[in-house]
Design an enzyme around this catalytic site. Structure first.
Site, PDB file in Angstrom:
ATOM      1  N   LYS A  52       0.842  -1.196   0.000  1.00 23.13           N
ATOM      2  CA  LYS A  52       0.000   0.000   0.000  1.00 23.13           C
ATOM      3  C   LYS A  52       0.882   1.252   0.000  1.00 23.13           C
ATOM      4  O   LYS A  52       0.606   2.218  -0.715  1.00 23.13           O
ATOM      5  CB  LYS A  52      -0.944  -0.008   1.213  1.00 23.13           C
ATOM      6  CG  LYS A  52      -2.057  -1.033   1.052  1.00 23.13           C
ATOM      7  CD  LYS A  52      -2.882  -1.258   2.308  1.00 23.13           C
ATOM      8  CE  LYS A  52      -3.855  -2.412   2.091  1.00 23.13           C
ATOM      9  NZ  LYS A  52      -4.611  -2.796   3.272  1.00 23.13           N
ATOM     10  N   GLN A  96      -4.701  -1.534   9.408  1.00 28.07           N
ATOM     11  CA  GLN A  96      -4.568  -2.843   8.772  1.00 28.07           C
ATOM     12  C   GLN A  96      -5.175  -3.921   9.676  1.00 28.07           C
ATOM     13  O   GLN A  96      -4.827  -4.040  10.843  1.00 28.07           O
ATOM     14  CB  GLN A  96      -3.075  -3.135   8.500  1.00 28.07           C
ATOM     15  CG  GLN A  96      -2.812  -4.427   7.759  1.00 28.07           C
ATOM     16  CD  GLN A  96      -3.402  -4.436   6.344  1.00 28.07           C
ATOM     17  OE1 GLN A  96      -3.331  -3.456   5.617  1.00 28.07           O
ATOM     18  NE2 GLN A  96      -4.022  -5.540   5.969  1.00 28.07           N
ATOM     19  N   ASP A 119     -11.283   2.986   3.656  1.00 30.89           N
ATOM     20  CA  ASP A 119     -11.618   1.573   3.435  1.00 30.89           C
ATOM     21  C   ASP A 119     -13.119   1.398   3.185  1.00 30.89           C
ATOM     22  O   ASP A 119     -13.563   0.336   2.775  1.00 30.89           O
ATOM     23  CB  ASP A 119     -11.223   0.736   4.671  1.00 30.89           C
ATOM     24  CG  ASP A 119      -9.876   0.063   4.482  1.00 30.89           C
ATOM     25  OD1 ASP A 119      -9.515  -0.213   3.324  1.00 30.89           O
ATOM     26  OD2 ASP A 119      -9.202  -0.202   5.493  1.00 30.89           O
TER      27      ASP A 119
END
Ligand code: NAP
Length: 280
Positions: A52, A96, A119
């Site tokens: 990422k 995460q 997200d």
């Protein structure tokens, strides 16, 4: 049969995003910023986070990376999130998952406001998606919709079956397909007659985490098959939830693993971060 090339499409979209990030910098005199929080030493999570951060660099998004020790307390994690929420240089915050077991994932994620939830996991963003309003959409299903669009596959009026009902893939996928006017059926581990239901699909999206689970006899001739799974086969090789070799003979379109949905997921994270920054 056409193989849907997620790698190529992701590269194309990243090029567009690079231009957008540069325009933002020029107009506002500051970078777009994404904060990524990793807690603990899970090797897979470390790889995802590295990818990422690398992707951010590629398109000119500034990443703020926080690698916290496994013994981090809930209070420490949440106070870091609070700081990032208040930081105007941070436009998106990503925690995460999974977090180490002693930490409360729900409580931590709740601290991220909808506008920085790149997200697309929070209740407000999911609620907006359910009501077909503009929102930040979960990256993986969003990437699938971009793939369908790119290959001129219009879900309208089609029978779509989503195999899997997780909050991060299956459910938002079903809502997106419904918003695109497909007739959607969602299957899960308690679904009866799975084979019959799956073989009725014009568009079959599979996200269950079971290596090569979907065989050719579960797929209608000419169906579009999207494989979200990222699994290991009996030899430890990366594969999907779909038995690619047999299913490709029946499908009209199919995504490979690797090189299908995977590269699109990170790309849509970058997309969402730019969206969050430009909306302000
Ligand atoms: P998850 O949270 O474990 O959910 C799995 C879903 O599949 C559940 O709804 C479960 O049903 C259903 N399921 C499991 N076994 C089944 C069976 N035998 N028959 C029917 N349904 C079954 O998984 P996830 O997070 O959605 O991820 C799914 C897969 O996608 C994994 O391989 C993951 O690694 C991959 N993934 C890939 C990306 C990417 O970027 N490519 C992103 C995210 C996830 P119940 O609800 O009844 O338990």
């Amino acid at each position: 049969m056409t193989v849907i090339d997620g790698k190529m499409l992701a590269a194309e979209i990243r090029e567009e995003l690079r231009v957008k990030a540069a325009a933002f910098r020029k107009e506002r005199g500051t970078d777009i910023g994404l904060a990524v929080i990793l807690v603990g030493e899970d090797p897979a999570s470390q790889v995802y986070v590295r990818n990422k951060i690398k992707a951010c660099e590629e398109v000119g998004i500034k990443s703020f990376s926080y690698h916290l020790p496994a013994e981090t307390t809930q209070e420490q994690l949440e106070s870091l999130i609070d700081e990032l929420v208040a930081d105007k240089n941070v436009h998106g915050i990503l925690v995460q998952l999974p977090l180490p077991k002693h930490l409360d994932e729900k409580s931590a994620l709740k601290r991220i406001p909808a506008k920085k939830d790149v997200d697309g996991f929070c209740a407000e963003n999911v609620g907006n998606l359910a009501m077909n309003r503009e929102t930040i959409v979960a990256c993986t299903p969003f990437g699938v919709m971009k793939m369908l669009e790119k290959y001129n596959i219009d879900p309208s009026g089609k029978a779509a079956v989503v195999l899997g009902r997780s909050n991060i893939v299956g459910k938002p996928m079903a809502m997106l397909l419904l918003n695109a006017n497909a007739t959607v059926t969602v299957c899960h581990s308690k679904t009866k007659n799975l084979k019959e239901v799956c073989s009725s699909a014009d568009i079959l999206v599979v996200a269950i985490g079971r290596a090569k689970f979907v065989k050719a006899d579960m797929v209608k001739e000419g169906a579009v098959v999207i494989d979200v799974g990222m699994d290991r086969d009996e030899n430890g090789k990366l594969c999907g939830d779909v038995d690619y070799e047999s299913v490709k003979e029946k499908a009209s379109y199919i995504t490979p693993v690797p090189g299908g949905v995977g590269p699109m997921t990170i790309t849509m994270l970058l997309y969402n971060t730019i969206l969050a920054a430009t909306r302000g």
